[in-house]
Design a protein around this motif. Structure first.
Motif, PDB file in Angstrom:
ATOM      1  N   UNK A  25      47.722  48.061  33.454  1.00 15.59           N
ATOM      2  CA  UNK A  25      48.585  49.251  33.427  1.00 15.59           C
ATOM      3  C   UNK A  25      48.131  50.252  34.490  1.00 15.59           C
ATOM      4  N   UNK A  26      49.080  50.723  35.272  1.00 12.55           N
ATOM      5  CA  UNK A  26      48.768  51.673  36.328  1.00 12.55           C
ATOM      6  C   UNK A  26      48.170  51.035  37.562  1.00 12.55           C
ATOM      7  N   UNK A  83      43.535  45.583  45.518  1.00 15.82           N
ATOM      8  CA  UNK A  83      44.078  46.284  44.341  1.00 15.82           C
ATOM      9  C   UNK A  83      43.422  45.769  43.058  1.00 15.82           C
ATOM     10  N   UNK A  84      44.201  45.313  42.055  1.00 10.46           N
ATOM     11  CA  UNK A  84      43.611  44.917  40.770  1.00 10.46           C
ATOM     12  C   UNK A  84      42.697  43.698  40.889  1.00 10.46           C
ATOM     13  N   UNK A  85      42.834  42.931  41.970  1.00  6.06           N
ATOM     14  CA  UNK A  85      41.999  41.748  42.145  1.00  6.06           C
ATOM     15  C   UNK A  85      40.535  42.117  42.383  1.00  6.06           C
ATOM     16  N   UNK A  86      40.295  43.339  42.864  1.00  7.16           N
ATOM     17  CA  UNK A  86      38.933  43.764  43.200  1.00  7.16           C
ATOM     18  C   UNK A  86      38.009  43.742  41.989  1.00  7.16           C
ATOM     19  N   UNK A  87      38.537  44.028  40.801  1.00  8.40           N
ATOM     20  CA  UNK A  87      37.714  44.082  39.582  1.00  8.40           C
ATOM     21  C   UNK A  87      38.089  42.994  38.578  1.00  8.40           C
ATOM     22  N   UNK A  88      38.675  41.924  39.058  1.00  3.49           N
ATOM     23  CA  UNK A  88      39.190  40.875  38.169  1.00  3.49           C
ATOM     24  C   UNK A  88      38.064  40.091  37.501  1.00  3.49           C
ATOM     25  N   UNK A  89      38.112  40.036  36.188  1.00  2.53           N
ATOM     26  CA  UNK A  89      37.206  39.199  35.399  1.00  2.53           C
ATOM     27  C   UNK A  89      38.060  38.220  34.601  1.00  2.53           C
ATOM     28  N   UNK A  90      38.066  36.959  34.971  1.00  2.00           N
ATOM     29  CA  UNK A  90      38.983  35.994  34.355  1.00  2.00           C
ATOM     30  C   UNK A  90      38.682  35.755  32.881  1.00  2.00           C
ATOM     31  N   UNK A  91      39.738  35.604  32.122  1.00  2.00           N
ATOM     32  CA  UNK A  91      39.612  35.314  30.699  1.00  2.00           C
ATOM     33  C   UNK A  91      40.496  34.103  30.389  1.00  2.00           C
ATOM     34  N   UNK A  92      39.858  32.957  30.186  1.00  2.00           N
ATOM     35  CA  UNK A  92      40.605  31.732  29.923  1.00  2.00           C
ATOM     36  C   UNK A  92      41.061  31.724  28.462  1.00  2.00           C
TER      37      UNK A  92
END
Length: 307
Positions: free
Chosen positions: A76-77, A102-111
């Motif tokens: 969101x945002x 953008x949001x990919x910079x702090x992406x922590x994957x959750x399977x």
């Protein structure tokens, strides 16, 4: 039904080629892989991240093709990853004009729990730390396939080598294979890369086809000569999607079946380049795919009498 887990960017692209240009359109490695794999009767899910600027229509395009989006985080945002590039006249080289993580910079994957037991895992081109996190979350997949690029070889080589040591298949282009191995000969390069961990090495050569290496065995798949190439964006990811989609569908990861998978991947990639972005892959039907597979077969089928 066999399961395929896809990890990769779901993004916006803006593309310039000698044949025209686009504004922001649907793109990202995860998107191309998923659309290609959707040609097969499998259960697939995408792990990625987008901002709340990502249109519902694009999400619907994926779910309409039976791509599970439980693992797609919507921030969101946040703003969705954006890439812009310009291709040269030969269509083999390009310049990156803009990259916004953008949001990919702090992406922590959750399977999602439902996909932790996936039969095949496709790690699209992302930061090696993200790829390692996904490997830690899945439970005994039959096959882990890795795609990466020279950017990570330049900036995160040690971490990338950790990922390579944990996968079964790596797909990279010829330039990247030479950089990673330090060898000009692709046969020697493949051998050195296999020594890093993978049993199989797929080296993509764009309009010149693809090579598959396993132990002392080697297979070459041509690229189908096309009358028109409008946009090469996503062709490598489309190849990967066809490769893993076929393997997931057939539930056979032998070298002999991987030969077929390389052909299926090359076949689907040949469609991708005929329109801008994902347009062709969104409007592809089985009849077209099967007809072109016959062309691939005719391209390499011959008889020879040895004296």
């Amino acid at each position: 039904m066999s399961k395929l887990l896809i990890v990769g960017t779901v993004a916006f692209d803006a593309i310039k080629t000698p044949f025209g240009e686009t504004d922001k359109i649907l793109g990202g490695a995860g998107t191309y892989i998923a659309l290609s794999a959707s040609q097969f009767d499998i259960e697939s899910g995408v792990v990625s991240v987008v901002g709340d600027d990502f249109p519902q229509d694009y999400l619907d395009l994926l779910t309409d093709r039976n791509v599970n989006l439980e693992g797609l985080e919507i921030v969101k945002g946040g703003k969705t990853f954006f890439w812009s590039g310009r291709y040269h006249n030969d269509m083999n080289t390009r310049d990156t004009l803009d990259t916004q993580l953008n949001v990919l910079a702090d992406f922590e994957p959750n399977v999602p729990k439902n996909f932790q037991d996936s039969d095949i895992v496709m790690l699209g081109n992302l930061h090696p730390a993200v790829q390692l996190s996904v490997i830690d979350q899945v439970k005994n997949p039959k096959l882990i396939v890795l795609d990466t690029m020279n950017f990570w070889m330049d900036s995160e080589l040690d971490l990338l080598k950790q990922v390579i040591s944990k996968v079964d298949v790596i797909t990279i282009n010829d330039e990247e294979a030479r950089q990673l191995s330090g060898e000009y000969s692709l046969v020697k390069a493949a051998r050195k890369i296999r020594d890093m961990g993978p049993d199989y090495v797929v080296i993509k050569k764009g309009e010149h086809g693809a090579l598959l290496f396993h132990k002392e065995e080697m297979f070459f798949a041509p690229a189908l000569p096309l009358e028109e190439v409008f946009d090469p964006t996503g062709a490598g990811d489309t190849f990967a999607g066809g490769f893993v989609g076929y393997l997931t569908n057939t539930n056979d990861i032998s070298f002999e079946n991987m030969k077929n998978a390389v052909i299926y991947g090359s076949n689907l990639a040949s469609f991708c380049v005929e329109k801008f972005g994902t347009e062709k892959m969104l409007n592809l039907d089985k009849h077209e795919v099967d007809k072109r597979l016959e062309s691939f077969q005719a391209l390499t089928q011959f008889e020879i009498n040895l004296a």
